[in-house]
Scaffold this active site. Structure first.
Site, short mmCIF file in Angstrom:
data_model
loop_
_atom_site.label_atom_id
_atom_site.label_comp_id
_atom_site.label_asym_id
_atom_site.label_seq_id
_atom_site.Cartn_x
_atom_site.Cartn_y
_atom_site.Cartn_z
CE LYS A 56 -0.64 -5.00 2.88
NZ LYS A 56 -1.18 -6.29 2.29
CB SER A 69 -0.78 -0.08 1.18
OG SER A 69 -1.29 1.17 1.75
CB SER A 70 -0.02 4.74 -1.34
OG SER A 70 -0.87 5.05 -0.67
CB CYS A 71 -0.40 3.42 4.30
SG CYS A 71 -0.40 2.27 4.75
CE1 TYR A 129 -2.99 -3.14 5.37
CE2 TYR A 129 -2.36 -1.05 4.42
CZ TYR A 129 -2.95 -2.61 4.71
OH TYR A 129 -3.29 -2.84 3.03
CG HIS A 171 -10.08 2.63 1.68
ND1 HIS A 171 -10.45 1.74 2.13
CD2 HIS A 171 -9.21 3.63 2.95
CE1 HIS A 171 -9.36 1.02 2.23
NE2 HIS A 171 -8.63 2.02 2.58
O1 GFB Z 1 -9.75 6.98 2.34
P1 GFB Z 1 -9.42 6.54 4.15
O2 GFB Z 1 -10.10 6.44 5.42
O3 GFB Z 1 -7.43 6.15 4.27
O4 GFB Z 1 -9.66 8.65 4.31
P2 GFB Z 1 -6.25 7.56 4.33
C1 GFB Z 1 -8.98 10.07 3.41
C2 GFB Z 1 -9.33 10.89 4.17
O5 GFB Z 1 -10.88 11.70 3.70
C3 GFB Z 1 -8.85 11.52 5.26
C4 GFB Z 1 -11.02 11.98 4.32
O6 GFB Z 1 -8.14 12.90 5.21
C5 GFB Z 1 -9.86 11.29 6.18
O7 GFB Z 1 -10.23 12.00 6.75
N1 GFB Z 1 -11.97 11.30 4.75
C6 GFB Z 1 -13.34 12.31 5.06
C7 GFB Z 1 -12.85 10.46 5.22
N2 GFB Z 1 -15.13 11.70 5.03
C8 GFB Z 1 -14.71 10.57 5.50
C9 GFB Z 1 -15.35 9.52 5.47
O8 GFB Z 1 -16.31 9.22 6.23
N3 GFB Z 1 -14.66 8.07 5.45
C10 GFB Z 1 -13.19 8.15 5.50
N4 GFB Z 1 -13.01 6.63 5.57
N5 GFB Z 1 -12.02 8.94 5.28
C11 GFB Z 1 -6.01 4.03 4.30
C12 GFB Z 1 -4.74 3.85 5.53
O9 GFB Z 1 -5.19 5.53 4.37
O10 GFB Z 1 -5.21 4.61 3.02
C13 GFB Z 1 -4.80 2.48 5.65
O11 GFB Z 1 -5.66 4.25 6.79
C14 GFB Z 1 -4.59 2.30 3.78
O12 GFB Z 1 -3.99 1.72 5.90
C15 GFB Z 1 -5.05 2.95 3.24
O13 GFB Z 1 -2.94 2.64 3.02
C16 GFB Z 1 -4.60 3.27 1.47
O14 GFB Z 1 -5.97 7.26 2.59
O15 GFB Z 1 -5.74 8.33 5.21
#
Ligand code: GFB
Length: 314
Positions: A143, A110-112, A139, A182
């Protein structure tokens, strides 16, 4: 061609997930035998079950798409699950693959895995050059261990095992649970439900300013099959779409696709996570793959499948 798939037995570990499902669909157009095994057939957290299943089924090639995944809140609130489950699953698969002399293996990260403030676009050699983003370091560490284990098998035993790092993914088969998903599926569902209920507001987590690069899972699957056939290097390879949007822009695009305008409310009690994580996918494009669909088209496709499947099941 580094590795022709024709006539090979390819096991897609994790085919019930969004990515594994997409890879299994994409492999149908290759002339190979696809092996699939759900949790009821082999529990990937059980080392002896994985060993036995692999000895009985003898894949030539494995795509490791099995993992515990989730959005920012799930990652941040269940660190043990994200670190431990992923280490166990990947260690079991890789150890059994070695015992059974599996020639070719593709591990997905993952890019993280990259530092929180890595130079953008993020090149493969940025790995381990700085501190990780705290919301998903658990995570990320799992990875990174998976990448290193593939490299270790390559170095010590000459295994032709590789790793690919996808950017943020979306598409059919995604998780729509608002706590664990996500951002893209979460916002698709939130706008859809606002449209149904006539609610005037949709709440977003964080500030809406972080940038994310999104790739449709079927485009990822196409790129992975390409990588499987063409790439055989010690270092991992980035798989991105090359274009990024802010979370606010993402919400606006989703609103248009769903066909519903609502006021965006930002919940600052929730984290933003990494400010930006655009990957440099030039290694992949130089090999010959750069075929990601525009995000609006990808979201339309995802919403169509959402209406056909998720809506009917609730
Ligand atoms: O997609 P996401 O959960 O993961 O969140 P990450 C991306 C951005 O969207 C963050 C915002 O800045 C969240 O605060 N966001 C806004 C929301 N509204 C929402 C919502 O309703 N739900 C969610 N989930 N986010 C993950 C990693 O990071 O990405 C994993 O935690 C993994 O490890 C994955 O690498 C690809 O991009 O921040």
């Amino acid at each position: 061609m580094a590795y022709p798939l024709e006539g090979k037995k390819v096991w897609v570990a994790g085919h019930r997930g969004m990515v594994g499902g997409a890879v299994a669909r994409r492999l149908e157009s290759e002339n190979c035998e696809i092996l699939l095994a759900g949790r009821e057939v082999v529990d990937l957290s059980d080392q002896s079950a994985v060993r036995e299943w692999m000895a009985a089924n003898r894949p030539d090639c494995i795509v490791v798409a099995a993992a515990k995944v989730g959005g920012i809140h799930a990652n941040n609130s269940a660190p043990v699950d994200f670190l431990q489950s992923n280490l166990i699953i990947q260690n079991n698969i890789l150890a059994a693959a070695h015992e059974n002399d599996v020639q070719r293996l593709l591990f997905l990260g993952s890019s993280c895995i990259y530092p929180k403030f890595a130079d953008q676009p993020i090149r493969e050699d940025s790995l381990l050059t700085g501190p990780l983003e705290p919301t998903n370091e658990w995570y990320a560490i799992a990875k990174i261990a998976g990448i290193k284990l593939c490299q270790a098998y390559r170095k010590q035993y000459g295994r032709d095992w590789i790793s690919a790092m996808p950017t943020n993914l979306y598409g059919p088969g995604d998780n729509y649970d608002l706590e664990t998903s996500h951002v893209l599926p979460a916002l698709l569902r939130k706008f859809h439900e606002a449209k149904k209920s006539g609610s005037s507001q949709v709440t977003l987590w964080g500030s809406g300013s972080p940038l994310r690069e999104f790739l449709h899972c079927d485009d990822l699957a196409d790129a992975l099959v390409f990588v499987l056939k063409k790439y055989s290097e010690y270092e991992h390879i980035n798989v991105g779409s090359g274009s990024e949007v802010t979370i606010r822009e993402l919400a606006e695009t989703i609103a248009e696709v769903v066909g519903y305008e609502a006021e965006l409310v930002f919940d600052s009690s929730k984290p933003d996570g990494t400010p930006r994580k655009l990957m440099d996918s030039s290694r992949l494009s130089q090999l010959g793959w750069a075929n990601a669909r525009p995000i609006r088209i990808g979201i339309k496709d995802t919403y169509r499948v959402f209406l056909e499947t998720f809506e009917r099941s609730t």
